[in-house]
Write an enzyme that holds these catalytic residues in place. Structure first.
Site, PDB file in Angstrom:
ATOM      1  CB  SER A 254      -1.001  -0.204   1.207  1.00 17.67           C
ATOM      2  OG  SER A 254      -2.264   0.797   1.241  1.00 17.67           O
ATOM      3  CG  ASN A 255      -0.555   4.330  -0.809  1.00 15.01           C
ATOM      4  OD1 ASN A 255      -1.408   5.493  -0.399  1.00 15.01           O
ATOM      5  ND2 ASN A 255      -0.981   3.816  -2.102  1.00 15.01           N
ATOM      6  N   PRO A 256       1.067   5.296   2.032  1.00 13.07           N
ATOM      7  CG  PRO A 256       3.247   7.019   2.328  1.00 13.07           C
ATOM      8  CD  PRO A 256       2.166   6.673   1.561  1.00 13.07           C
TER       9      PRO A 256
ATOM     10  CB  ALA B  28      -2.338   7.852  -3.279  1.00  9.60           C
TER      11      ALA B  28
END
Ligand code: CTP
Ligand code: CA
Length: 226
Positions: A33-35, A100
């Site tokens: 995933s991403n922040p 995102a």
């Protein structure tokens, strides 16, 4: 009390927004995933609602957020997000892709937790669907297609790369975001962006995500057919 007739420049308009990250699981307990926290997307949703629009947010996993006045469709993966967006994009006046989205996912998803002793030492990744590009393809050529707005998360050559994405994905506008600039990026409450439009205009915006969102929605309002 429910407002039967919304007022404002976007009254009667439908706006679809993707927000937050996606998760691409490799087994039941591990994912890529991403922040992203979904803050910018939810600020856009709130701004659209305040201007009178009916808003649907297709939202990746972000934890507790204020959903008042919004229709929220919860999703996990890029594929889920693509499916929910494609089911709705033909019905809206504007689609804003602020999520995102993970660009890759593990090639296989194991049904059971992989034991570390048996785990892969290397992970094979495959591309996920490009939600925005697919949505754009779906509505292209329509007499009345939605206004399409993308985001571009960049760390260098921000405006150049963003302009390229605008062209490649067939967008009306793109919000270029230097995610490493001070006062911008993942999780913070402020943002500094450059909005580029298809007709070559360029405008710098900075402030709280709420302020930036408001201005973006006003610009979107100007792009909508009467
Ligand atoms: N996007 C999307 N689905 C993807 C990837 C991106 O809908 N699988 C959307 C994002 O929500 C954003 C725009 O496309 O509106 C640009 O995303 P970005 O990550 O900046 O660009 P990419 O096209 O993925 O290219 P790269 O990450 O290589 O810069
Ligand atoms: Ca990407």
């Amino acid at each position: 009390a429910a407002r039967l007739f919304a007022a404002g420049p976007l009254a009667g308009r439908r706006v679809l927004i993707t927000a937050g990250p996606t998760r691409e699981y490799l087994d039941p307990v591990r994912f890529i995933s991403n922040p992203s926290t979904g803050k910018m997307g939810l600020a856009l949703a709130e701004a659209a609602r305040a201007l009178g629009a009916r808003v649907t947010v297709v939202l990746g996993p972000v934890g507790e957020v204020d959903r008042s006045g919004l229709e929220v469709v919860d999703v996990v993966s890029a594929e889920d997000m693509a499916r929910e967006v494609l089911a709705r994009v033909e019905e809206v006046d504007c689609f804003i892709a602020s999520a995102a989205v993970s660009d890759w996912k593990p090639q296989t998803r194991e049904a059971q937790k992989v034991k570390k002793s048996e785990g892969p030492e290397t992970l094979t990744l495959v591309r996920t669907p490009d939600v925005l590009a697919e949505a754009s393809r779906r509505v292209s050529g329509r007499a009345r297609r939605p206004v399409l707005v993308g985001f571009a998360a960049e760390t260098q050559r921000v405006v150049e790369y963003a302009r390229e994405k605008l062209e490649r994905k067939g967008l009306d506008a793109i919000v270029a975001n230097d995610v490493t600039a001070p006062g911008a990026g993942f999780g913070v409450d402020t943002n500094r962006v450059t909005v580029l439009t298809r007709d070559g205009q360029q405008r710098e915006l900075s402030g709280t995500k709420r302020e930036v969102a408001r201005t973006i929605l006003e610009l979107v309002g100007n792009l909508l057919p009467k």
